[in-house]
Write a protein that holds these residues in place. Structure first.
Motif, PDB file in Angstrom:
ATOM      1  N   LEU A   1      60.270  22.036   8.050  1.00 18.49           N
ATOM      2  CA  LEU A   1      58.902  21.621   8.344  1.00 18.49           C
ATOM      3  C   LEU A   1      57.906  22.335   7.446  1.00 18.49           C
ATOM      4  N   GLU A   2      56.781  21.697   7.246  1.00 21.09           N
ATOM      5  CA  GLU A   2      55.659  22.302   6.534  1.00 21.09           C
ATOM      6  C   GLU A   2      54.655  22.803   7.574  1.00 21.09           C
ATOM      7  N   GLU A   3      53.777  23.666   7.155  1.00 18.19           N
ATOM      8  CA  GLU A   3      52.739  24.172   8.037  1.00 18.19           C
ATOM      9  C   GLU A   3      51.954  23.003   8.623  1.00 18.19           C
ATOM     10  N   GLY A   4      51.770  23.014   9.916  1.00 21.57           N
ATOM     11  CA  GLY A   4      51.027  21.959  10.595  1.00 21.57           C
ATOM     12  C   GLY A   4      51.858  20.768  11.037  1.00 21.57           C
ATOM     13  N   ASP A   5      53.143  20.748  10.692  1.00 26.64           N
ATOM     14  CA  ASP A   5      54.003  19.627  11.067  1.00 26.64           C
ATOM     15  C   ASP A   5      54.387  19.631  12.547  1.00 26.64           C
ATOM     16  N   ALA A   6      54.334  20.799  13.180  1.00 29.89           N
ATOM     17  CA  ALA A   6      54.842  20.901  14.551  1.00 29.89           C
ATOM     18  C   ALA A   6      54.035  21.903  15.363  1.00 29.89           C
TER      19      ALA A   6
ATOM     20  N   VAL B   1      61.408  28.919  12.516  1.00 29.44           N
ATOM     21  CA  VAL B   1      61.564  27.545  12.976  1.00 29.44           C
ATOM     22  C   VAL B   1      61.232  26.539  11.884  1.00 29.44           C
ATOM     23  N   GLU B   2      60.140  26.768  11.186  1.00 37.45           N
ATOM     24  CA  GLU B   2      59.734  25.825  10.137  1.00 37.45           C
ATOM     25  C   GLU B   2      60.799  25.709   9.047  1.00 37.45           C
ATOM     26  N   ARG B   3      61.352  26.841   8.616  1.00 38.61           N
ATOM     27  CA  ARG B   3      62.394  26.800   7.578  1.00 38.61           C
ATOM     28  C   ARG B   3      63.651  26.115   8.106  1.00 38.61           C
TER      29      ARG B   3
END
Length: 92
Positions: free
Chosen positions: A13-18, A7-9
């Protein structure tokens, strides 16, 4: 839950963004609703329901399933389907 769906890729998103809530088949369960309620209480403003192709837990019309899940969650929820082969995310 599928390892092919990062999902982040996918969303850049970066770690902690969502806050990411994962479950098999993107089913809207009581646990999902409670987790989303807690996330919204912490300030989450945007919600995205993401189903993916070639899912072992869900078959049939994924577009309709994503729209139904988004409607069940209520509020401003974006419904999408991720194609694991093409690596493309599309709104439905």
């Amino acid at each position: 839950m599928d390892a092919r769906v990062n999902v982040e890729r996918i969303l850049g998103l970066e770690e902690g963004d969502a806050h990411v809530i994962r479950n098999a088949g993107a089913l809207v369960t009581g646990d999902v609703k409670r987790s989303l309620e807690a996330s919204r209480a912490l300030g989450t403003e945007e919600v995205l329901v993401m189903l993916h192709t070639d899912c072992g837990a869900r078959s049939g019309d994924l577009d309709a399933a994503a729209r139904e899940a988004a409607a069940e969650l209520g509020g401003n929820v974006r419904a999408c389907v991720y194609d694991v082969d093409a690596r493309e995310l599309r709104d439905v």
